[in-house]
Design a protein around this motif. Sequence first.
Motif, mmCIF file in Angstrom:
data_model
loop_
_atom_site.group_PDB
_atom_site.id
_atom_site.type_symbol
_atom_site.label_atom_id
_atom_site.label_comp_id
_atom_site.label_asym_id
_atom_site.label_seq_id
_atom_site.Cartn_x
_atom_site.Cartn_y
_atom_site.Cartn_z
ATOM 1 N N VAL A 93 -6.563 8.638 9.212
ATOM 2 C CA VAL A 93 -7.585 8.801 8.173
ATOM 3 C C VAL A 93 -6.849 8.871 6.851
ATOM 4 N N ILE A 94 -7.190 8.018 5.904
ATOM 5 C CA ILE A 94 -6.454 7.946 4.646
ATOM 6 C C ILE A 94 -7.222 8.661 3.531
ATOM 7 N N GLY A 95 -6.460 9.230 2.565
ATOM 8 C CA GLY A 95 -7.048 9.914 1.427
ATOM 9 C C GLY A 95 -7.509 8.953 0.349
ATOM 10 N N LYS A 96 -8.149 9.497 -0.667
ATOM 11 C CA LYS A 96 -8.784 8.687 -1.707
ATOM 12 C C LYS A 96 -7.778 7.811 -2.461
ATOM 13 N N LYS A 97 -6.659 8.407 -2.901
ATOM 14 C CA LYS A 97 -5.682 7.624 -3.683
ATOM 15 C C LYS A 97 -4.993 6.569 -2.831
ATOM 16 N N ILE A 98 -4.704 6.899 -1.567
ATOM 17 C CA ILE A 98 -4.117 5.911 -0.665
ATOM 18 C C ILE A 98 -5.060 4.721 -0.513
ATOM 19 N N TYR A 99 -6.336 5.025 -0.339
ATOM 20 C CA TYR A 99 -7.347 3.963 -0.203
ATOM 21 C C TYR A 99 -7.410 3.099 -1.458
ATOM 22 N N GLN A 100 -7.440 3.738 -2.637
ATOM 23 C CA GLN A 100 -7.551 2.988 -3.892
ATOM 24 C C GLN A 100 -6.333 2.120 -4.152
ATOM 25 N N GLN A 101 -5.157 2.565 -3.720
ATOM 26 C CA GLN A 101 -3.943 1.783 -3.941
ATOM 27 C C GLN A 101 -3.797 0.630 -2.946
ATOM 28 N N LEU A 102 -4.186 0.861 -1.703
ATOM 29 C CA LEU A 102 -4.044 -0.181 -0.692
ATOM 30 C C LEU A 102 -5.235 -1.135 -0.655
ATOM 31 N N PHE A 103 -6.398 -0.666 -1.086
ATOM 32 C CA PHE A 103 -7.608 -1.488 -1.048
ATOM 33 C C PHE A 103 -8.309 -1.440 -2.403
ATOM 34 N N PRO A 104 -7.674 -1.957 -3.453
ATOM 35 C CA PRO A 104 -8.268 -1.883 -4.801
ATOM 36 C C PRO A 104 -9.577 -2.661 -4.913
ATOM 37 N N GLU A 105 -9.802 -3.600 -4.011
ATOM 38 C CA GLU A 105 -11.041 -4.372 -4.060
ATOM 39 C C GLU A 105 -12.213 -3.589 -3.477
ATOM 40 N N GLY A 106 -11.926 -2.443 -2.828
ATOM 41 C CA GLY A 106 -12.975 -1.617 -2.250
ATOM 42 C C GLY A 106 -13.383 -2.116 -0.879
ATOM 43 N N GLY A 107 -14.513 -1.659 -0.419
ATOM 44 C CA GLY A 107 -15.005 -2.052 0.889
ATOM 45 C C GLY A 107 -14.534 -1.123 1.995
ATOM 46 N N ASN A 108 -15.075 -1.318 3.182
ATOM 47 C CA ASN A 108 -14.761 -0.485 4.340
ATOM 48 C C ASN A 108 -13.484 -0.976 5.009
ATOM 49 N N PRO A 109 -12.415 -0.151 5.007
ATOM 50 C CA PRO A 109 -11.143 -0.595 5.598
ATOM 51 C C PRO A 109 -10.996 -0.221 7.067
ATOM 52 N N CYS A 110 -12.002 0.426 7.650
ATOM 53 C CA CYS A 110 -11.884 0.893 9.032
ATOM 54 C C CYS A 110 -11.657 -0.295 9.980
ATOM 55 N N GLY A 111 -10.707 -0.122 10.884
ATOM 56 C CA GLY A 111 -10.336 -1.183 11.813
ATOM 57 C C GLY A 111 -9.092 -1.929 11.391
ATOM 58 N N LYS A 112 -8.723 -1.833 10.114
ATOM 59 C CA LYS A 112 -7.511 -2.487 9.622
ATOM 60 C C LYS A 112 -6.289 -1.615 9.898
ATOM 61 N N PHE A 113 -5.104 -2.244 9.882
ATOM 62 C CA PHE A 113 -3.864 -1.548 10.200
ATOM 63 C C PHE A 113 -2.990 -1.417 8.956
ATOM 64 N N ILE A 114 -2.451 -0.234 8.746
ATOM 65 C CA ILE A 114 -1.470 -0.020 7.686
ATOM 66 C C ILE A 114 -0.123 0.263 8.332
ATOM 67 N N GLN A 115 0.936 -0.067 7.610
ATOM 68 C CA GLN A 115 2.290 0.119 8.128
ATOM 69 C C GLN A 115 2.952 1.296 7.423
ATOM 70 N N VAL A 116 3.474 2.228 8.202
ATOM 71 C CA VAL A 116 4.243 3.353 7.688
ATOM 72 C C VAL A 116 5.599 3.300 8.382
#
Length: 412
Positions: free
Chosen positions: A158-181
């Motif tokens: 589950v990602i926080g607000k700033k992580i979401y805004q930086q990785l998905f600046p276009e917005g939209g629902n990112p659930c189901g997508k994969f991020i790399q750490v």
Amino acid sequence: MRWDIDFYREIADSLVRNKRRSLLTGFGIFWGLFMLLFLVGGGQGVKSILEKVFDGFASNSMLIYADRTSKPFKGFQEGRDITLNLTDVERLKTMVPEFEVVTPVVSQWGITAMYNARVANGHLTGLKADYVKVQAPNMKYGRYINEEDVHYERKVCVIGKKIYQQLFPEGGNPCGKFIQVGNIYYQIVGVDFCVSNVNINGNSQDNIVLPITVMQRLYQLGNEVEEISMVGKPGVKMADTEARVRAIIARDKIFDPADKQALLIFNCEQIFGIVDTLFRGLQFFIWLIGIGTLLAGSVGVSNIMMVTVRERTTEIGIRRAIGATPKDILSQIILECIALTITAGSFGIVFSVLILNVAEKIASKDIPASFQISFGTAVMAALLLVLLGVLAGLAPALRAMRIKPVDAMRDE
């Protein structure tokens, strides 16, 4: 009391004839009410910011952290590192029945998350599903970590607000997508827009939450935990459990239970109590200052009306001579004062709302805040203005009532 249109025209004509005095006196009422409402709205805004800092956090919660001992104990020297583990969690669950929730927290700092060449810096936090009772998430998309994620060690996050805004600046629902750490991929199952900053382990907006079992396995954390969070059952005072918690942990880790540096306890219940007490005192102080300022303005209204009555002695005497009753004179003077205070106060209400709206927009760039007064506060202020108008006009009205037509003609 007369209610015909000519009567109110007389009041308006009187205020217009003395418009310089009316403006000077009205400014005092305007400024007093503006200061009162601005302070009330400003105080409410600061309170809402603090509430956002504690956003979603249980008011009857307590967090504990291990540090270094500051006292020698049973042959052990001071400066010894103390660590918490999952066994301590189970021990607290068993030995302190007043707790509804006892849940561990682990963290990893300075991580970099990537998605389609976009990068976000933050930290990882490993939790169990029951952590939602400590701090309720504000889910924008998806869901939070659940029991199945923890039990089956699913690589979900589950990602926080700033992580979401930086990785998905276009917005939209990112659930189901994969991020790399690092070299590991995690599937997003939720986006948490909680803005709380209570967690000593970091800001929730920069957070990537994983099941605690996944973090323990992938990052070789073993049995150790950084934080243990607890929530009391209804009616339980968390301060009453602090000594027992210290004794339980100290007995296992072998340190002095009185050594507060060895075990740091953050009692949210006490913090909430301090904040509530602070703002109750602040609100009382604000109303005291505001009402004092308004009273000063009403004294100014009364003084100006006294001068006005003295200058209108002949006019009042003539009106008495042609049939005006003392009640007519009384009502006119008092209604003039009410009209003056209401008019000036209305401008004060509007101006304060505009200024508070600007302050709210500036403050909300970082944390959502509400720098506004309630409708009930505005109504209370209007009623207070009417009362002040009556009180301000009472003395000059009584003076006007005592004017006799013969004396008025003699003065002329």
